[in-house]
Design an enzyme around this catalytic site. Structure first.
Site, PDB file in Angstrom:
ATOM      1  N   ASP A  96      34.632  43.173  49.189  1.00 33.07           N
ATOM      2  CA  ASP A  96      34.774  42.814  47.830  1.00 33.07           C
ATOM      3  C   ASP A  96      33.621  41.617  47.438  1.00 33.07           C
ATOM      4  O   ASP A  96      33.274  41.166  48.311  1.00 33.07           O
ATOM      5  CB  ASP A  96      36.325  42.539  47.529  1.00 33.07           C
ATOM      6  CG  ASP A  96      36.570  42.286  46.209  1.00 33.07           C
ATOM      7  OD1 ASP A  96      36.022  42.927  45.223  1.00 33.07           O
ATOM      8  OD2 ASP A  96      37.520  41.322  45.941  1.00 33.07           O
TER       9      ASP A  96
ATOM     10  N   GLU B 253      28.835  41.694  44.648  1.00 35.56           N
ATOM     11  CA  GLU B 253      27.816  41.921  43.910  1.00 35.56           C
ATOM     12  C   GLU B 253      26.549  40.924  43.846  1.00 35.56           C
ATOM     13  O   GLU B 253      25.392  41.605  43.411  1.00 35.56           O
ATOM     14  CB  GLU B 253      28.402  41.496  42.218  1.00 35.56           C
ATOM     15  CG  GLU B 253      29.417  42.611  41.789  1.00 35.56           C
ATOM     16  CD  GLU B 253      30.743  42.534  42.623  1.00 35.56           C
ATOM     17  OE1 GLU B 253      31.212  41.384  42.860  1.00 35.56           O
ATOM     18  OE2 GLU B 253      31.158  43.566  42.795  1.00 35.56           O
TER      19      GLU B 253
ATOM     20  N   ASP C 185      38.312  46.424  39.236  1.00 32.81           N
ATOM     21  CA  ASP C 185      39.486  45.754  38.566  1.00 32.81           C
ATOM     22  C   ASP C 185      39.797  46.457  37.148  1.00 32.81           C
ATOM     23  O   ASP C 185      39.395  45.809  36.318  1.00 32.81           O
ATOM     24  CB  ASP C 185      39.376  44.227  38.761  1.00 32.81           C
ATOM     25  CG  ASP C 185      39.099  43.565  39.943  1.00 32.81           C
ATOM     26  OD1 ASP C 185      39.701  44.123  40.929  1.00 32.81           O
ATOM     27  OD2 ASP C 185      38.773  42.326  39.722  1.00 32.81           O
TER      28      ASP C 185
HETATM   29  C1  GLC Z   1      38.743  41.109  43.205  1.00 31.44           C
HETATM   30  C2  GLC Z   1      39.170  42.332  43.795  1.00 31.44           C
HETATM   31  C3  GLC Z   1      40.626  42.752  43.848  1.00 31.44           C
HETATM   32  C4  GLC Z   1      41.227  41.786  44.982  1.00 31.44           C
HETATM   33  C5  GLC Z   1      40.904  40.317  44.402  1.00 31.44           C
HETATM   34  C6  GLC Z   1      41.316  39.239  45.389  1.00 31.44           C
HETATM   35  O1  GLC Z   1      39.088  41.006  42.053  1.00 31.44           O
HETATM   36  O2  GLC Z   1      38.404  43.460  42.990  1.00 31.44           O
HETATM   37  O3  GLC Z   1      40.761  44.085  44.247  1.00 31.44           O
HETATM   38  O4  GLC Z   1      42.686  41.831  44.732  1.00 31.44           O
HETATM   39  O5  GLC Z   1      39.514  40.232  44.049  1.00 31.44           O
HETATM   40  O6  GLC Z   1      40.697  39.429  46.464  1.00 31.44           O
END
Ligand code: GLC
Length: 822
Positions: A446, A449, A524
């Site tokens: 995650d 980017e 998200d």
């Molecule tokens: C980002 C991710 C989400 C996750 C959060 C905390 O927003 O896209 O899925 O729960 O980070 O790690």
């Protein structure tokens, strides 16, 4: 005003909106010089131009030609892309012809005509000589720096663009993950991987960059992959009805042209060039549950217990960032998870796997600290070994002045790995032994980017230098490939360190080629009906861009949902490859039971149906792996000649057999469904409908309208609460005969876990049924492949409305059988 001065003025005004994509036109750029000479080699033709530019066309396949252009200099010897999986192509038959106006390269399928003055490229069908796609103006570059003030980093490159004539009836598809509708005609997009929580339709860019699109006009399609990792722009007739153009803030004008006319052929080639998805473990098709964040371990156990007690299927639990010690990747918080190995083992015994999130930010921890002493066995002196090792080996990103780059992410001050270094990728991959040793089954990447709380536009990273094969380039070139290389490091690490198991990786950001290493989810989303409706065109566009394993947070990530939204969300999610419910930190809980029994009961029904459909879904997924055709499809992929499907993004198909028309608005219990030509069976009642028309169907909350294409056979197994829960000793094949009384399918099986399928350890059988004088004849083909799933009973029934179907069965033993169903 002459042709050159007028557009400059227009550009200057419009660029006040800050992005180049809002430019009215690109005609102010400087055009490439005329062809003065050309040189031929075994597979390339290199054109030298009057302004010292060079253009090179490379014949890779009869339907694939690469165009490479550099301005005012010769094509450099270095030619590298992280996206490309296949570099060596057998040179197909081709020939060259020239006359005064042009040079024509002809393969068995494609003609590329290069006009000398001005230099314009046109692609034609070699058989019909019909024009498929042609330059609207010569390729161009920003010689005079008109766009400099709008570029991310003007010192990193020069803006370049190619412009194509826009067809009056041309439709555009692909571009990977865009918060947009299926047909991208009249829209413009930017590619710059961005952390965009709560995005809605129209938000652009979002997380991923897949610079590949398909043009479709009058049933004929072509594809263009603009393999350039700089911030890039695609305008499909948005700023001018004359042109579709694409450009980037640096690099080469490097694109691949794919001939159709069939989209399936283009997609097959595109995924040959950029790679296809390896099969994930079968349990990745199981139901998954996540939350930011489930901790301590007793809470995870509680969730699993609820699932089991409520008879809701579950295969995977995700641990979000709070499982770590102060967000340090490759650690567990010792208080929340005192014995991770025992914990994962205990879940494993209940049929549940654990996936942990791993973000790119490595906590910056330069000074001595004893804080971690008891938490990290490998750091007896209290140091954070990941930071120490990365620093010592010089694997972290640095600024141009040599200073460590310190972004701010979850751990606060952090460091990012330079994944363009192969030894850094190996190191990162091997760090995952920590998770494997603790029984973790998959990795969730995650924030890649890469997100930086200091500046989400990447501004704080402008002078960060990446090794980049020794070229030492900056963020302008490397931002969009960061996630691809992090996923690659992760995938290869899992593969290396647990070679008897298939890796399972999930990513948020990406660049083209990501499908070789990772599955994805669309980030998200909001818990809204609009966001649910947007799922469909997003999944379909991803599928048309090489990414076959897709999904979104079921129920939506941000905000408070409700039972109705959650149920309708599951009615889409139960058929997406990635089926995971996930919720943000402060959002209202949304596990399947949170809104009451009526909703929970419906969700259970769909999750159970997913598990019964696993033989069909897994067979379809293997097709994605082998051919690049996505599991979750727009109808236009299967019905390319049917114009009514070109704009259809509120229905979808799974493979080529199942059509689903979900409800995407509140309080709605009826909807219109378009059925393409042919005959269709209502999945729930087996009632037949004639296609080529719109029908109106009932869809009370407990029902998602589903139709089976006449001519298909759907293999199903028992409902289960997790993959492998039951020994599957019976498979049921429901036959949906077409107008001629025929139907067919394949069934693919393997061990679901190991990579042995790559070396032939699978079983594929084909099943054909046709109408005989009395009843049906069913042919079960002899098995292909070396895998023996054990003897099973195959049961066949014919779909028929208001009748009890006949049933006949045979032993599935890998041998050919013919049987009759009267
Ligand atoms: C980002 C991710 C989400 C996750 C959060 C905390 O927003 O896209 O899925 O729960 O980070 O790690």
């Amino acid at each position: 005003m002459n042709n050159l001065t007028k557009p400059v003025a227009v550009l200057m005004v419009l660029f006040g909106q800050s992005v180049i994509a809002s430019a009215q036109d690109i005609t102010a750029l400087t055009r490439i010089g005329d062809v003065v000479s050309f040189q031929e080699s075994t597979k390339t033709v290199t054109f030298s131009c009057a302004d010292s530019s060079q253009v090179q066309l490379t014949v890779l396949a009869p339907d694939l030609i690469r165009v490479r252009a550099v301005f005012t200099k010769a094509i450099p010897a270095i030619d590298h892309s992280w996206a490309i999986a296949k570099e060596n192509w057998d040179v197909p038959r081709w020939s060259l012809r020239e006359d005064q106006q042009s040079i024509t390269i002809t393969t068995d399928e494609l003609e590329a005509v290069v006009r000398r003055s001005p230099l314009l490229i046109e692609f034609r069908d070699a058989r019909t000589h019909q024009v498929i796609n042609s330059d609207e103006q010569p390729m161009a570059y920003d010689k005079n720096g008109l766009l400099k003030s709008r570029m991310f980093d003007p010192s990193a490159g020069v803006f370049i663009a190619a412009s194509k004539k826009l067809g009056f009836d041309e439709h555009f598809y692909g571009l990977g993950e865009k918060a947009a509708r299926l047909d991208k005609r009249r829209s413009a997009f930017i590619n710059w991987n961005s952390d965009t929580p709560g995005y809605a339709e129209g938000k652009d860019p979002i997380y991923q960059t897949i610079p590949f699109f398909i043009g479709l006009e009058k049933g004929n399609a072509y594809g263009i992959f603009f393999d350039n990792s700089y911030r890039s722009y695609f305008d499909f007739g948005h700023s001018s009805q004359r042109r579709a153009w694409f450009g980037a803030e640096g690099g080469e004008l490097n694109y691949y042209f794919f001939n159709g006319p069939h989209i399936k052929q283009i997609l097959g080639r595109y995924t040959e060039l950029t790679g296809r998805m390896p099969l994930p473990p079968m349990w990745a098709l199981g139901n998954q549950q996540s939350r930011w964040s489930y901790y301590p371990e007793s809470m995870v156990e509680e969730v699993v217990k609820e699932y089991r007690e409520r008879d809701l299927p579950l295969d995977v639990i995700h641990l979000d960032i709070d499982y770590m010690k102060n967000y340090r990747v490759f650690t567990f918080d010792g208080e929340r998870f005192p014995d991770p190995r025992a914990f994962t083992k205990q879940l494993e015994q209940q049929g549940v796997k654990v996936v942990t999130i791993v973000d790119p930010g490595v906590k910056y921890q330069p000074k001595k600290s004893t804080e971690l002493q008891t938490q990290i066995p490998r750091s007896p002196d209290g140091r954070y070994y990941v930071f120490d090792e990365g620093l010592e080996k010089n694997y972290f990103q640095r600024r141009a002045n040599g200073a460590l780059f310190i972004p701010h992410v979850w751990p606060g001050e952090s460091a990012f790995v330079d994944y363009t270094k192969s030894d850094a990728r190996k190191w990162w991959g091997d760090l995952h032994r920590f998770y494997l040793d603790n029984g973790v089954a998959g990795i969730w990447n995650d924030m890649n980017e890469p997100s930086d709380f200091v500046d989400q536009t990447g501004g704080n990273q402008r002078d960060v230098v990446s090794y980049d094969e020794g070229q030492k380039t900056t963020h302008a070139k490397n931002r969009n490939i960061f996630a691809l290389l992090m996923a690659r490091a992760t995938y290869e690490g899992l593969e290396r360190n647990r070679s008897d198991r298939r890796p399972y990786v999930i990513t948020r950001a990406a660049y083209a080629g990501i499908q070789r290493y990772s599955t994805m989810w669309i980030g998200d989303t909001n818990s809204t009906w609009e966001a649910l409706a947007l799922n469909l065109p997003m999944f379909m566009s991803l599928g048309l861009s090489g990414e076959a394993f897709v999904g979104s947070d079921i129920g939506g990530f941000i905000g408070r949902g409700n039972g109705e939204l959650l149920v309708r969300s599951y009615q889409v999610g139960f058929l997406t490859p990635f089926c995971r419910n996930h919720k943000e930190l402060s959002g209202y809980d949304q596990e399947p039971w949170r809104f009451g029994k009526p909703y929970e009961d419906i969700i259970r029904k769909y999750l159970k149906l997913r598990y019964s459909l696993l033989p069909f879904l897994y067979t379809t997924l293997e097709e994605s792996h082998r051919t690049g055709m996505p599991m979750f499809r727009p109808l236009m992929l299967n019905y390319q000649d049917d114009e009514s499907t070109y704009n259809l993004d509120n229905e979808f198909m799974i493979g080529d057999a199942l059509l689903v028309a979900p409800i995407l608005k509140p309080d709605l219990t009826r909807r219109l469904v378009y059925l393409p030509k042919g005959t269709w069976y209502d999945y729930w009642t087996n009632k037949k409908f004639t296609g080529g028309q719109m029908i109106e169907v009932d869809a009370p909350l407990e029902k998602v309208p589903m139709f089976v294409r006449a001519g298909a056979i759907i293999p199903m197994g028992p409902a289960m609460n997790y993959v492998g829960e039951k020994q599957i000793d019976k498979l049921t094949f429901t036959i949906y005969p077409d107008e001629t009384g025929s139907a067919e399918t394949q069934l693919y099986e393997d061990d679901g876990l190991s990579p042995n399928y790559k070396t032939g350890a699978y079983r594929r059988i084909s099943i054909k049924a046709h109408k005989a004088a009395q009843g049906f004849v069913i042919d079960v083909g002899a098995a292909e492949g070396t895998f023996d799933p054990g003897t099973k009973s195959y049961e066949f029934l014919i779909a028929s409305y208001e009748h009890t179907s006949n049933v006949v069965s045979v032993i599935g033993d890998g041998k050919a059988h013919r049987l009759e169903l009267k």
